[in-house]
Design an enzyme around this catalytic site. Structure first.
Site, PDB file in Angstrom:
ATOM      1  N   ASP A 274       0.886  -1.220  -0.128  1.00  0.00           N
ATOM      2  CA  ASP A 274       0.046   0.023   0.075  1.00  0.00           C
ATOM      3  C   ASP A 274       0.852   1.236  -0.071  1.00  0.00           C
ATOM      4  OD1 ASP A 274      -2.017   1.918   0.242  1.00  0.00           O
ATOM      5  OD2 ASP A 274      -2.605   1.565   2.127  1.00  0.00           O
ATOM      6  N   LYS A 281       1.308   7.937   0.153  1.00  0.00           N
ATOM      7  CA  LYS A 281       1.701   7.994   1.756  1.00  0.00           C
ATOM      8  C   LYS A 281       3.203   8.900   1.889  1.00  0.00           C
ATOM      9  CE  LYS A 281      -0.254   3.654   3.128  1.00  0.00           C
ATOM     10  NZ  LYS A 281      -0.851   3.679   4.312  1.00  0.00           N
ATOM     11  N   ASP A 292      -0.147  -5.235   4.841  1.00  0.00           N
ATOM     12  CA  ASP A 292      -1.660  -4.918   4.536  1.00  0.00           C
ATOM     13  C   ASP A 292      -2.281  -6.010   3.876  1.00  0.00           C
ATOM     14  OD1 ASP A 292      -3.113  -2.755   5.008  1.00  0.00           O
ATOM     15  OD2 ASP A 292      -2.960  -1.695   3.320  1.00  0.00           O
ATOM     16  N   ASP A 351      -5.770   6.482  -0.134  1.00  0.00           N
ATOM     17  CA  ASP A 351      -5.516   5.705   0.590  1.00  0.00           C
ATOM     18  C   ASP A 351      -6.522   4.919   1.805  1.00  0.00           C
ATOM     19  OD1 ASP A 351      -3.158   4.612   2.202  1.00  0.00           O
ATOM     20  OD2 ASP A 351      -2.847   6.488   3.076  1.00  0.00           O
ATOM     21  N   GLU A 353      -8.130   2.643   0.820  1.00  0.00           N
ATOM     22  CA  GLU A 353      -8.423   1.847  -0.123  1.00  0.00           C
ATOM     23  C   GLU A 353      -8.862   0.277   0.215  1.00  0.00           C
ATOM     24  OE1 GLU A 353      -5.230  -0.201   1.435  1.00  0.00           O
ATOM     25  OE2 GLU A 353      -5.588   1.773   0.993  1.00  0.00           O
ATOM     26  N   ARG A 355     -11.196  -0.617   2.524  1.00  0.00           N
ATOM     27  CA  ARG A 355     -12.746  -0.663   2.558  1.00  0.00           C
ATOM     28  C   ARG A 355     -13.270  -0.976   1.164  1.00  0.00           C
ATOM     29  NH1 ARG A 355     -12.885   4.965   5.395  1.00  0.00           N
ATOM     30  NH2 ARG A 355     -10.928   3.897   6.159  1.00  0.00           N
TER      31      ARG A 355
END
Length: 517
Positions: A274, A281, A292, A351, A353, A355
């Site tokens: 991620d 980020k 992740d 970010d 993402e 969900r």
């Protein structure tokens, strides 16, 4: 990269002094007036002699404290080891809890990695104690050297042979040891997947690992590649994975016994790396983002273990796999995507993402009308702010949520029940779509659960005219293990640095307790 190392764990009824092992482990607790040697009915004179010298040896009984005493008279084993188990708690049969025994066994085996064989003379008078000691020891026997360049480092393995000293007969200890081996193997599988770098673990390779390992098992596997995902309308996975050259996958893994008493669906977040996407980020926040996909790894390991344990419950695991990268093909803030099933989401932060891929999985799992859905995800940094890095948050249907927390207590893991405030959903209102993917900043873990709940379907027997949405919905719980999934600090107990495998034991304990639907 999956580790094929598995320690052997056996029960031995020899006297402590006659055990021939590279290391013999005795437990020391912190008593009200100093260190106390924990009892084991197989201990004899020599062990009692050690008890009189604990303070002189420097033993305090503090958890994880390990002292090596080579060549002690009266013992056949090469090295006598004292492991601290922490303070006495008044528990029956030894004065320490099962989790304290589990951690002490794990701490000893972890710190004795140079030994080939270890014998554990911790309290083991009951089947529960034997199970805890065996499980902790097997969890402590872990390493991940696969990407070291030296042959010596790669060939070094943890303790290979573990003996639990107990007077119990084989007919009592055999099932306990067999279960402990399966549980520990499932936890190690999650750790391996989480620790594997994103250069080697990405959606396609993750799916291939599952397919390869399932060929000789009771599992059935179906994989959606990017073309299948587009054809069937899995907009969450496609949107999140659109910025990467390594395309997303959805993997369904099924274990179905002949006459299942219930059907439980697991949905796992599998973001193999991620970066944050276009909502990039900071550089230091990307470090550890290989973790992740811990939710998907957990969902896979649990369904695999359920099959190995022959549980009477049907389990389907949905692994939502994508890599979140920035590029000229990545989804943009303010894009609108269509989740599987038709709901639309305005993406305000790329970010947020996890969900989105989970939404696809929740809708797909709901279509089969299982008796319950449990999703597992490293979903929010807010989880760590609320509960720290060792306690997992559990939200959702009150009964299912509380059952999972109770299972975690039985398993020796720390899970905590959290609410979903009634106002949380309104934070996801969108002017142009059904929802946005970002809610209010405060209570971020709880708000994310409210978003996921929107994609859980209704029960097969629900009255479509009923007004109570909660009563109609399939029982559902959300597990956020963002912090506990990855230990960035020093190892402790049976927990190594890196991937931890948290929640595997809780979910298996829950599945073992499922009653007929």
């Amino acid at each position: 990269m999956i580790n094929d190392f598995k320690p052997t764990v056996s029960a031995v009824s020899s006297a402590v002094e006659k055990v021939d092992a590279d290391a013999l482990v005795l437990g020391v607790a912190k008593g009200p007036e100093g260190p106390i040697l924990l009892p084991n009915p197989l201990a004899d004179k020599a062990a009692r002699g050690v008890a009189d010298s604990l303070q002189a040896l420097g033993a305090s009984g503090a958890a994880d404290q390990l002292l090596r005493l080579p060549g002690v008279d009266g013992f056949k084993s090469e090295t006598l080891v004292l492991i601290g188990v922490g303070p006495l708690t008044g528990e029956p049969d030894g004065g320490v809890s099962l989790e304290a025994l589990r951690r002490a066994a794990g701490a000893a085996v972890r710190q004795l990695s140079s030994a080939d064989s270890v014998a554990l003379a911790l309290p083991a008078a009951t089947v529960d104690q034997v199970t805890a000691v065996a499980e902790g020891a097997a969890l402590g026997a872990y390493s991940f050297p696969h990407f070291k360049s030296s042959e010596e480092a790669r060939s070094k393995t943890p303790v290979a042979h573990i003996a639990v000293l107990t007077e119990l007969k084989d007919k009592h200890t055999k099932p306990a040891l067999e279960r402990a081996a399966v549980v520990a193997d499932a936890v190690r599988a999650v750790r391996d997947l989480v620790n594997t770098p994103p250069s080697h673990l990405y959606p396609e390779s993750f799916a291939e690992i599952v397919k390869t390992q399932s060929k000789t098992s009771k599992l059935k596997v179906k994989v959606w590649d990017e073309k299948d995902l587009e054809k069937d309308g899995f907009g969450g996975l496609l949107g999140v994975g659109s910025g990467s050259s390594r395309k997303p996958r959805l993997v369904r893994v099924e274990y179905s016994p002949a006459k299942p008493i219930a059907h439980i669906a697991l949905v796992g977040k599998g973001i193999t790396f991620d970066s944050g996407g276009l909502s990039l980020k900071p550089a230091n926040a990307m470090v550890t983002m290989k973790l992740d996909m811990a939710g998907a790894a957990t969902a896979y390991a649990v369904v695999r273990a359920a099959a190995e344990l022959n549980l009477p419950v049907k389990v389907t695991s949905w692994l939502c796999l994508a890599e979140n990268m920035p590029s000229d093909t990545a989804q943009r803030p303010e894009d609108v995507i269509t989740i599987y099933g038709g709901k639309t989401v305005e993406v305000l932060n790329t970010d947020a993402e996890g969900r989105l891929v989970m939404a696809d999985g929740l809708v797909a799992a709901s279509e089969e009308h299982p008796d319950a859905i449990i999703d597992i995800a490293t979903l929010t940094g807010a989880q760590m702010i609320a509960l720290g890095v060792r306690t997992v948050g559990v939200m959702g249907n009150d009964d299912l949520r509380d059952d999972l927390v109770e299972a975690s207590q039985d398993a020796g893991e720390s899970h905590w029940a959290m609410p979903i405030p009634e106002e949380a959903r309104s934070g996801f209102d969108s002017e142009v779509a059904d929802l946005t993917n970002t809610g209010d900043r405060f209570g971020g873990m709880l708000n994310a659960a409210a978003f996921l709940r929107e994609f859980v379907g209704d029960r097969a027997d629900a009255d479509p005219k009923a007004l109570d949405a909660e009563a109609k919905r399939i029982p559902w719980a959300h597990i956020d293990l963002a912090g506990p999934a990855f230990n960035e600090k020093a190892p402790y107990g049976y927990t190594p640095k890196g991937g931890t495998g948290v929640s595997v034991r809780t979910l298996l304990t829950y599945l073992e307790g499922v009653r007929r639907a």
